[in-house]
Scaffold this motif. Sequence first.
Motif, PDB file in Angstrom:
ATOM      1  N   ARG A  88     -14.289   9.729 -14.173  1.00  0.00           N
ATOM      2  CA  ARG A  88     -13.992   8.505 -14.912  1.00  0.00           C
ATOM      3  C   ARG A  88     -14.507   7.347 -14.052  1.00  0.00           C
ATOM      4  NH1 ARG A  88     -11.921   8.723 -19.531  1.00  0.00           N
ATOM      5  NH2 ARG A  88     -10.710  10.512 -20.226  1.00  0.00           N
ATOM      6  N   THR A  89     -15.338   6.532 -14.651  1.00  0.00           N
ATOM      7  CA  THR A  89     -16.019   5.491 -13.885  1.00  0.00           C
ATOM      8  C   THR A  89     -15.038   4.522 -13.245  1.00  0.00           C
ATOM      9  OG1 THR A  89     -17.908   5.667 -15.379  1.00  0.00           O
ATOM     10  CG2 THR A  89     -17.787   3.698 -14.012  1.00  0.00           C
ATOM     11  N   ASP A  90     -13.998   4.143 -13.962  1.00  0.00           N
ATOM     12  CA  ASP A  90     -13.060   3.179 -13.389  1.00  0.00           C
ATOM     13  C   ASP A  90     -12.358   3.744 -12.157  1.00  0.00           C
ATOM     14  OD1 ASP A  90     -11.649   5.044 -14.932  1.00  0.00           O
ATOM     15  OD2 ASP A  90     -10.120   3.600 -15.567  1.00  0.00           O
ATOM     16  N   VAL A  91     -12.113   5.054 -12.153  1.00  0.00           N
ATOM     17  CA  VAL A  91     -11.421   5.677 -11.023  1.00  0.00           C
ATOM     18  C   VAL A  91     -12.327   5.771  -9.801  1.00  0.00           C
ATOM     19  CG1 VAL A  91     -10.306   7.784 -10.177  1.00  0.00           C
ATOM     20  CG2 VAL A  91      -9.842   6.969 -12.495  1.00  0.00           C
ATOM     21  N   ILE A  92     -13.522   6.329  -9.970  1.00  0.00           N
ATOM     22  CA  ILE A  92     -14.407   6.502  -8.821  1.00  0.00           C
ATOM     23  C   ILE A  92     -14.867   5.149  -8.271  1.00  0.00           C
ATOM     24  CG2 ILE A  92     -16.496   6.787 -10.219  1.00  0.00           C
ATOM     25  CD1 ILE A  92     -17.533   8.719  -8.109  1.00  0.00           C
ATOM     26  N   ARG A  93     -15.024   4.162  -9.142  1.00  0.00           N
ATOM     27  CA  ARG A  93     -15.424   2.837  -8.659  1.00  0.00           C
ATOM     28  C   ARG A  93     -14.283   2.166  -7.897  1.00  0.00           C
ATOM     29  NH1 ARG A  93     -18.059  -0.292 -13.121  1.00  0.00           N
ATOM     30  NH2 ARG A  93     -20.023   0.489 -12.281  1.00  0.00           N
ATOM     31  N   ARG A  94     -13.058   2.332  -8.371  1.00  0.00           N
ATOM     32  CA  ARG A  94     -11.912   1.723  -7.687  1.00  0.00           C
ATOM     33  C   ARG A  94     -11.705   2.339  -6.312  1.00  0.00           C
ATOM     34  NH1 ARG A  94      -7.035   3.751  -7.716  1.00  0.00           N
ATOM     35  NH2 ARG A  94      -7.344   4.908  -9.665  1.00  0.00           N
ATOM     36  N   ALA A 115     -21.053   3.192 -18.295  1.00  0.00           N
ATOM     37  CA  ALA A 115     -20.383   4.088 -19.240  1.00  0.00           C
ATOM     38  C   ALA A 115     -19.009   4.486 -18.702  1.00  0.00           C
ATOM     39  CB  ALA A 115     -21.236   5.332 -19.469  1.00  0.00           C
ATOM     40  N   PRO A 116     -18.108   4.939 -19.569  1.00  0.00           N
ATOM     41  CA  PRO A 116     -16.763   5.327 -19.111  1.00  0.00           C
ATOM     42  C   PRO A 116     -16.751   6.573 -18.228  1.00  0.00           C
ATOM     43  CG  PRO A 116     -17.025   5.766 -21.456  1.00  0.00           C
ATOM     44  CD  PRO A 116     -18.213   4.953 -21.044  1.00  0.00           C
ATOM     45  N   MET A 168     -18.392   9.706 -26.352  1.00  0.00           N
ATOM     46  CA  MET A 168     -18.134   8.995 -25.109  1.00  0.00           C
ATOM     47  C   MET A 168     -19.408   8.988 -24.258  1.00  0.00           C
ATOM     48  SD  MET A 168     -15.247   9.759 -22.179  1.00  0.00           S
ATOM     49  CE  MET A 168     -13.919   9.630 -23.356  1.00  0.00           C
ATOM     50  N   ALA A 169     -19.960   7.837 -23.993  1.00  0.00           N
ATOM     51  CA  ALA A 169     -21.212   7.718 -23.245  1.00  0.00           C
ATOM     52  C   ALA A 169     -21.030   8.149 -21.791  1.00  0.00           C
ATOM     53  CB  ALA A 169     -21.707   6.283 -23.296  1.00  0.00           C
ATOM     54  N   ILE A 170     -22.107   8.675 -21.218  1.00  0.00           N
ATOM     55  CA  ILE A 170     -22.084   9.138 -19.830  1.00  0.00           C
ATOM     56  C   ILE A 170     -23.305   8.591 -19.096  1.00  0.00           C
ATOM     57  CG2 ILE A 170     -22.119  11.144 -18.293  1.00  0.00           C
ATOM     58  CD1 ILE A 170     -20.858  12.788 -20.519  1.00  0.00           C
ATOM     59  N   ASP A 171     -23.073   7.987 -17.931  1.00  0.00           N
ATOM     60  CA  ASP A 171     -24.153   7.558 -17.048  1.00  0.00           C
ATOM     61  C   ASP A 171     -24.380   8.619 -15.982  1.00  0.00           C
ATOM     62  OD1 ASP A 171     -24.699   5.190 -18.316  1.00  0.00           O
ATOM     63  OD2 ASP A 171     -23.499   3.947 -16.961  1.00  0.00           O
ATOM     64  N   VAL A 172     -25.626   9.012 -15.794  1.00  0.00           N
ATOM     65  CA  VAL A 172     -25.988   9.946 -14.740  1.00  0.00           C
ATOM     66  C   VAL A 172     -26.726   9.170 -13.666  1.00  0.00           C
ATOM     67  CG1 VAL A 172     -27.238  12.049 -14.127  1.00  0.00           C
ATOM     68  CG2 VAL A 172     -26.178  11.841 -16.391  1.00  0.00           C
ATOM     69  N   LEU A 173     -26.120   9.066 -12.498  1.00  0.00           N
ATOM     70  CA  LEU A 173     -26.726   8.376 -11.362  1.00  0.00           C
ATOM     71  C   LEU A 173     -27.493   9.388 -10.535  1.00  0.00           C
ATOM     72  CD1 LEU A 173     -23.664   6.208 -10.254  1.00  0.00           C
ATOM     73  CD2 LEU A 173     -25.379   5.692 -12.005  1.00  0.00           C
ATOM     74  N   LEU A 174     -28.712   9.026 -10.126  1.00  0.00           N
ATOM     75  CA  LEU A 174     -29.535   9.922  -9.329  1.00  0.00           C
ATOM     76  C   LEU A 174     -29.996   9.181  -8.064  1.00  0.00           C
ATOM     77  CD1 LEU A 174     -30.697  12.861  -9.540  1.00  0.00           C
ATOM     78  CD2 LEU A 174     -32.814  11.825 -10.329  1.00  0.00           C
TER      79      LEU A 174
END
Length: 293
Positions: free
Chosen positions: A172-178, A81-82, A1-7
């Motif tokens: 979870r990207t969909d949750v934090i973005r929503r 990423a998810p 499962m891919a992970i994006d790290v935002l800085l």
Amino acid sequence: MAIDVLLPYYGDVDLMKLAAQSVMSQQFEDWRLIVVDDGFPSPEPQRWFESISDSRVTYQKNETNLGANGNYRKALELAEAPIVVVMGADDIMLPNYLSVVSKAFEAFPQASVVQPGVQVIDEKGRACSPLVDIVKKVYAPTTKEPVLLQGEKMATSLVRADWAYFPSLAWRTDVIRRIGFTEGLHVVQDLALLLDIAAENGSMVVEPTLAFLYRRHSASDSSVKALDGRRFDEERAFFEGQARRFRELGWQRTARAAAFHTTSRLNAATLVARSLAVGKTDSLPRLLKHVVS
């Protein structure tokens, strides 16, 4: 499962490099590091990132300063990423961090967020235990194995003492973005996100494996706002709103915990003596108001 790290970045260049290097040193390899420089007045960050050949690392610089909240929201738009991490630019991932949170999501696929084990460090990278973190540890779930908190139980635990460490959380990207970052919130935006998840009966995994170093130092934005009392104006209004919200949901224990916000008051009380020690008496009315109200 891919992970994006935002800085999202603005501040000390050397500490930012350490943070970025800790991402690039992960045992887990399916990651992207996305750096969003909020207009820091130095060419060094751009020069340094341009010297990195790893295609998983991207860097961009805002033309105008958006402020912490605005830059967080901009960075979040770039996640694909998810799973996503919104890392602090002065914190450090231990080499196992992404592996730990990835396995936690695999074990608890219904979870919205994962909190791994955290060690607090000071400006020089030394392990430390400030009073606020001792209190967090007292209220945090005590577990030797990953545990799932959900809904009312999650909200009540967090509102008593915000024991989570925002830069160390994986979402979870969909949750934090929503749900998103609430405009106008600064020092409690992390808790606001977590309580929004809990209010819709979402869940959080507490994974005790040590995987992240959280840097706490007196020059941080939250520390400055705390000493002059500004953070407590925001916290008081926030907790009052949360108390109303949870009463309407019928979560009476959570509502009472929000109304009393005991640990937030305790934090203000400890700063009264500190304000006196440094001669910052103009902050006393704000601090005392928060202690008693």
